[in-house]
Design a protein around this motif. Structure first.
Motif, PDB file in Angstrom:
ATOM      1  N   GLY A  80      13.935   1.916   4.152  1.00  0.00           N
ATOM      2  CA  GLY A  80      13.609   0.513   4.406  1.00  0.00           C
ATOM      3  C   GLY A  80      12.328   0.316   5.194  1.00  0.00           C
ATOM      4  N   PHE A  81      11.612   1.401   5.486  1.00  0.00           N
ATOM      5  CA  PHE A  81      10.330   1.343   6.218  1.00  0.00           C
ATOM      6  C   PHE A  81      10.485   0.599   7.550  1.00  0.00           C
TER       7      PHE A  81
ATOM      8  N   PRO B 123      -4.513   6.195   4.106  1.00  0.00           N
ATOM      9  CA  PRO B 123      -5.070   5.215   5.049  1.00  0.00           C
ATOM     10  C   PRO B 123      -5.194   3.809   4.466  1.00  0.00           C
ATOM     11  N   THR B 124      -5.136   3.680   3.148  1.00  0.00           N
ATOM     12  CA  THR B 124      -5.259   2.362   2.517  1.00  0.00           C
ATOM     13  C   THR B 124      -3.919   1.637   2.439  1.00  0.00           C
ATOM     14  N   THR B 125      -2.931   2.080   3.252  1.00  0.00           N
ATOM     15  CA  THR B 125      -1.648   1.373   3.353  1.00  0.00           C
ATOM     16  C   THR B 125      -1.458   0.881   4.781  1.00  0.00           C
ATOM     17  N   SER B 126      -0.555  -0.091   4.935  1.00  0.00           N
ATOM     18  CA  SER B 126      -0.258  -0.625   6.268  1.00  0.00           C
ATOM     19  C   SER B 126       1.147  -1.221   6.247  1.00  0.00           C
ATOM     20  N   HIS B 127       1.645  -1.616   7.434  1.00  0.00           N
ATOM     21  CA  HIS B 127       2.949  -2.269   7.545  1.00  0.00           C
ATOM     22  C   HIS B 127       2.835  -3.766   7.345  1.00  0.00           C
ATOM     23  N   GLY B 128       3.885  -4.366   6.747  1.00  0.00           N
ATOM     24  CA  GLY B 128       3.981  -5.810   6.762  1.00  0.00           C
ATOM     25  C   GLY B 128       4.216  -6.284   8.190  1.00  0.00           C
ATOM     26  N   THR B 129       3.721  -7.432   8.541  1.00  0.00           N
ATOM     27  CA  THR B 129       3.765  -7.890   9.933  1.00  0.00           C
ATOM     28  C   THR B 129       4.776  -8.994  10.182  1.00  0.00           C
TER      29      THR B 129
ATOM     30  N   TYR C 218       8.053  -3.767   5.304  1.00  0.00           N
ATOM     31  CA  TYR C 218       7.598  -3.249   4.019  1.00  0.00           C
ATOM     32  C   TYR C 218       6.233  -2.594   4.197  1.00  0.00           C
ATOM     33  N   VAL C 219       5.848  -1.819   3.206  1.00  0.00           N
ATOM     34  CA  VAL C 219       4.536  -1.179   3.186  1.00  0.00           C
ATOM     35  C   VAL C 219       3.652  -1.942   2.219  1.00  0.00           C
TER      36      VAL C 219
END
Length: 214
Positions: free
Chosen positions: A58-59, A70-76, A82-83
């Motif tokens: 579930g990240f 590096p071109t991914t991040s977390h939802g805020t 989510y990613v």
């Protein structure tokens, strides 16, 4: 004087004697009853139950476990984890996780994704790479069946976008099938991974505890 009568010949038995003089039919029946009393022979190996083999699907917790570009991040959004992947001309913004599997077995990979051209799948030595994809802008489910080869004991589960295409999001992934459930931090032998732009994951250990994000 009257001639003596010839003795009547006794008929020959029609059944072949078995061991210890028992007829063959009775001997077979005795063996069958003995086998039933002992019960069926146990199988050489017991089948493993179907379990969840992905850690942090579930990240939403640390240690992160996933290996992301590096071109991914977390939802805020609070309490919505989510990613987000932002593909470029040189990167399809992927995340991977290794899972331990059984040879010659069937597994199911599912995911909840959104965005144009998002792919989920699995690959590994001795197993054909399988994947499925979506180009929908709303959240939708993906599912694909994975069958391992005769010598496959590990697979890499992946999610990614596509070069130069729009961003995507994935909010959970699941990989289920026969195996041994990993411990909360990924199981022994799992290489510690780092979250891109975040702290390094501590080495897994039997007593490792996960920290859930708000």
């Amino acid at each position: 004087m009257r001639a003596p009568t010839r003795p009547t010949r006794r008929p020959r038995p029609t059944r072949r004697p078995g061991r210890h003089g028992l007829p063959a039919g009775l001997a077979a029946a005795a063996l069958a009853l003995a086998g039933a009393a002992l019960g069926p022979a146990p199988s050489a190996t017991a089948a493993l139950p179907d379990v969840q083999l992905i850690v942090n699907g579930g990240f939403d917790s640390y240690p992160w476990i996933w290996d992301c570009e590096p071109t991914t991040s977390h939802g805020t959004v609070p309490h919505e984890h989510y990613v987000s992947g932002r593909p470029t001309a040189d990167s399809y913004a992927g995340c991977t996780q290794r899972v331990r599997v059984q040879p010659n077995s069937d597994y199911t990979l599912t995911a909840s994704v959104r965005g144009p051209y998002v792919f989920v799948g699995a690959s590994g030595t001795g197993t054909e790479t399988v994947a499925t994809w979506s180009d929908k802008s709303d959240w939708n489910g993906l599912s694909v069946r994975v069958t391992t080869g005769a010598d496959t004991t590990e697979l890499t589960v992946f999610v990614h976008g596509w070069y130069g295409q729009g961003p995507y999001d994935v909010r959970w992934m699941s990989f289920t099938g026969p195996g041994v459930a990993p411990n909360p931090c990924g199981g022994s032998g799992t290489v510690p991974q780092t979250q891109s732009g975040g702290p390094a994951s501590p080495p897994p250990s039997p007593g490792c505890m996960r920290t859930y994000l708000p």
